[in-house]
Design an enzyme around this catalytic site. Structure first.
Site, PDB file in Angstrom:
ATOM      1  N   PHE A 114     -11.904  -2.125 -14.555  1.00  0.00           N
ATOM      2  CA  PHE A 114     -11.003  -2.671 -13.548  1.00  0.00           C
ATOM      3  C   PHE A 114     -11.686  -3.858 -12.867  1.00  0.00           C
ATOM      4  CE2 PHE A 114      -8.712  -2.675  -9.436  1.00  0.00           C
ATOM      5  CZ  PHE A 114      -7.439  -2.869  -9.945  1.00  0.00           C
ATOM      6  N   ASP A 185     -16.312   5.502 -12.662  1.00  0.00           N
ATOM      7  CA  ASP A 185     -15.095   5.325 -11.872  1.00  0.00           C
ATOM      8  C   ASP A 185     -14.034   6.258 -12.450  1.00  0.00           C
ATOM      9  OD1 ASP A 185     -12.670   4.499 -10.743  1.00  0.00           O
ATOM     10  OD2 ASP A 185     -13.296   2.411 -10.619  1.00  0.00           O
ATOM     11  N   TYR A 210      -4.806   8.032  -4.296  1.00  0.00           N
ATOM     12  CA  TYR A 210      -3.388   7.703  -4.166  1.00  0.00           C
ATOM     13  C   TYR A 210      -2.668   7.664  -5.506  1.00  0.00           C
ATOM     14  CZ  TYR A 210      -5.441   3.096  -5.017  1.00  0.00           C
ATOM     15  OH  TYR A 210      -6.177   2.044  -5.527  1.00  0.00           O
ATOM     16  N   LYS A 211      -3.388   7.835  -6.600  1.00  0.00           N
ATOM     17  CA  LYS A 211      -2.747   7.844  -7.914  1.00  0.00           C
ATOM     18  C   LYS A 211      -2.366   9.278  -8.273  1.00  0.00           C
ATOM     19  CE  LYS A 211      -5.538   3.854  -9.421  1.00  0.00           C
ATOM     20  NZ  LYS A 211      -4.532   2.793  -9.476  1.00  0.00           N
ATOM     21  N   ARG A 357       3.185  -0.248 -18.948  1.00  0.00           N
ATOM     22  CA  ARG A 357       2.323   0.909 -18.715  1.00  0.00           C
ATOM     23  C   ARG A 357       3.141   2.076 -18.159  1.00  0.00           C
ATOM     24  NH1 ARG A 357      -2.765   1.030 -14.547  1.00  0.00           N
ATOM     25  NH2 ARG A 357      -1.033   0.917 -13.094  1.00  0.00           N
TER      26      ARG A 357
END
Length: 398
Positions: A114, A185, A210-211, A357
């Site tokens: 990322f 990560d 939050y995912k 996605r």
């Protein structure tokens, strides 16, 4: 007892007429979260005022909830703490990891990582001096690049674009054999698939909530430090809540005991309340059941899309074991196609330059969701209804 995913689905607010396949970017609202946050606002903040730090247990929340997340990622008790953002936790972990390997100057990562993780590494290298550098290689070349020159291996276990999954156990063992410190990560792993940090002997890990963990927009990040390192690592961001005695108000920093030293500033109490409501759901979930269900959903989606949408190219690994809990397809007009999908109630997202996605989150994604999403995508592709000006206009968030 096997996990009852119909029961977990019922514990989320899912808007009528929407097929939500974007929980890998922002999880939906747990039904209990609104009442839990409201109680925190009215009963705790409203009635207790500042007394809430003691009476409501606010000060202990980052480590108490950290242990609950720890169960989902195979972490030892007392090795996970919450607070701040993921980028800050990446910086903390990297800086501490580099200090554990003072004779080396190279951070190794991959080109699928990322971008924010890479930006934080670049910034840290600039701060530390010209002799420090970030080296990136293709994801499939990471293993060969792990040498005794490397100080820290920093990888995101699951690629945010394609869902490609690194072999954490193998790469961590290779790093350890070369004296390399690992930072993982888990942004697209925590709550998506089984992780076993302790068994892998990972050194550090970070992640967001939050995912897949459904703490809401802006939810706090977490950091894991292996117990063997906790009392020797020195936090680069030495905030007052990471001090050994925060309310002694010493003028000089003394690191707190264990994972407490990785705290920085005031914890986000309202967000932690929302996270707590979500973790109540996770208490009833077996991670291996979750993985089995995730694979089934992803396989069904891939088969359906490939049969009905020949113009889309699979961007995710075909082998389930090499993939996280998302599926990506490529198309030159991916952005417009995704906007047309969203307009018809199928919410995924787009990642540049050409990735559509889709996240599959067994806690609330059903077989009917998969079938419905395939049917709508097929109709959009067959009719080319995506080829309209309103679907090509780029929004700030894609």
């Amino acid at each position: 007892m096997p996990t009852d995913f119909a029961a977990t689905r019922a514990r989320f607010h899912l808007p009528q007429g929407v097929i939500y396949l974007d929980g890998n970017s922002l999880g939906p609202l747990p039904r209990a979260a609104a009442a839990r946050v409201a109680a925190c606002v009215t009963d705790e903040w409203g009635e207790m005022l500042i007394r809430g730090w003691n009476a409501a247990g606010w000060m202990d929340q980052p480590t108490r909830l950290g242990d609950r997340i720890g169960r989902l990622i195979g972490a030892e008790p007392g090795s996970v703490v919450l607070g701040d953002t993921l980028s800050i936790k990446v910086y903390q972990a990297l800086a501490s990891a580099l200090e554990l390997s003072p004779q080396r100057r190279v951070i190794l990562s991959d080109t699928g990582n990322f971008p924010s993780d890479l930006y934080m590494a670049e910034g840290l290298c600039r701060t530390l001096g010209a002799e420090y550098r970030l080296v990136t290689v293709a994801p499939e070349d990471v293993a060969q690049a792990i040498t005794e020159e490397v100080a820290v291996l920093m990888l995101t276990e699951v690629d945010y674009r394609t869902g490609r999954k690194h072999d954490m156990a193998t790469l961590t063992a290779m790093a350890r054999a070369q004296g390399v410190i690992t930072v993982w990560d888990l942004a697209h792993s925590a709550g998506a698939l089984p992780v076993d940090l302790a068994a892998c002997r990972a050194d550090f890990a970070v992640g967001c909530t939050y995912k897949y963990l459904n703490s809401g927009p802006g939810g706090p990040a977490f950091i894991y430090v292996a117990p063997r390192h906790q009392d020797v690592v020195r936090p680069a961001l030495s905030g007052w809540l990471g001090h050994a005695a925060p309310f002694a108000f010493d003028l000089h920093y003394r690191p707190g005991a264990g994972i407490e030293r990785m705290r920085v500033g005031t914890p986000p109490i309202l967000q932690l309340a929302a996270l707590e409501a979500s973790l109540d759901i996770w208490d009833d979930v077996d991670m291996h059941d979750l993985r089995t269900r995730s694979v089934d959903l992803c396989e069904a989606f891939i088969a359906g899309v490939e049969a009905a949408c020949p113009d889309l190219t699979l961007a995710s690994p075909r082998e389930a074991a090499a993939r996280g809990s998302q599926v990506s397809f490529r198309h030159a007009e991916g952005y417009a196609i995704m906007q047309a999908l969203i307009a018809q109630g199928v919410i995924g997202d787009f990642r540049a330059p050409d990735i559509l996605r889709f996240g599959f989150t067994p806690l609330y994604t059903s077989d009917a969701d998969v079938q419905g999403a395939v049917a709508i995508l097929a109709q959009i592709m067959a009719s080319r209804s995506w080829d309209q000006p309103q679907f090509r206009t780029r929004a700030r968030v894609t």
